[in-house]
Design a protein around this motif. Sequence first.
Motif, mmCIF file in Angstrom:
data_model
loop_
_atom_site.group_PDB
_atom_site.id
_atom_site.type_symbol
_atom_site.label_atom_id
_atom_site.label_comp_id
_atom_site.label_asym_id
_atom_site.label_seq_id
_atom_site.Cartn_x
_atom_site.Cartn_y
_atom_site.Cartn_z
ATOM 1 N N LYS A 188 17.152 89.429 16.877
ATOM 2 C CA LYS A 188 16.855 89.724 18.277
ATOM 3 C C LYS A 188 18.119 89.455 19.083
ATOM 4 O O LYS A 188 19.066 88.844 18.596
ATOM 5 N N ARG A 189 18.114 89.875 20.332
ATOM 6 C CA ARG A 189 19.286 89.652 21.186
ATOM 7 C C ARG A 189 19.633 88.171 21.308
ATOM 8 O O ARG A 189 20.779 87.805 21.472
ATOM 9 N N GLU A 202 9.867 103.162 14.978
ATOM 10 C CA GLU A 202 10.309 102.153 15.936
ATOM 11 C C GLU A 202 11.492 102.669 16.749
ATOM 12 O O GLU A 202 12.281 103.482 16.274
ATOM 13 N N THR A 229 19.080 104.563 15.897
ATOM 14 C CA THR A 229 19.983 104.656 14.747
ATOM 15 C C THR A 229 20.091 106.093 14.260
ATOM 16 O O THR A 229 21.191 106.588 13.979
ATOM 17 N N ASP A 266 14.300 101.182 17.612
ATOM 18 C CA ASP A 266 15.617 100.902 17.035
ATOM 19 C C ASP A 266 15.956 101.889 15.919
ATOM 20 O O ASP A 266 17.098 102.320 15.788
ATOM 21 N N GLN A 275 17.609 92.926 11.471
ATOM 22 C CA GLN A 275 18.479 92.794 12.631
ATOM 23 C C GLN A 275 17.949 91.649 13.488
ATOM 24 O O GLN A 275 16.750 91.557 13.725
ATOM 25 N N GLY A 311 24.087 96.897 16.741
ATOM 26 C CA GLY A 311 23.347 95.727 16.265
ATOM 27 C C GLY A 311 24.279 94.746 15.587
ATOM 28 O O GLY A 311 25.362 95.105 15.127
ATOM 29 N N ILE A 318 22.713 101.973 24.479
ATOM 30 C CA ILE A 318 22.797 101.595 23.069
ATOM 31 C C ILE A 318 23.877 100.547 22.878
ATOM 32 O O ILE A 318 24.990 100.687 23.360
#
Length: 105
Positions: free
Chosen positions: A90-91, A50, A56, A52, A88, A74, A71
Amino acid sequence: MSTHRLDVPQLHHRLDTRRRELGLTWRGVAQQTRLAPATFSRIISGRSLEADALVTLLVWLGLDTGIAALIEPGGEPLPCPDCGRSFQPKRDGSMRAHPCKAATG
């Protein structure tokens, strides 16, 4: 179709080199990065990961300077009320879809 592909074997090589420099096991890398151990199994077997997780790992390797503007750190992981696993958000602060939600939803 994408015009670029992630060179997973090269990513694995760089991760393994850094891991050995630090005297870590793969589980130790997973703990430091807060990624699931399965992420590293995917990389070792040459499968993609993924976005994300890739970001990382790029940060962990110190290879994020060219994409630093894209970036954002999170937020704190949120526990799923159904299975207790941490994810994590979502926004917008909502929970990401994951298998236990798919099974019940």
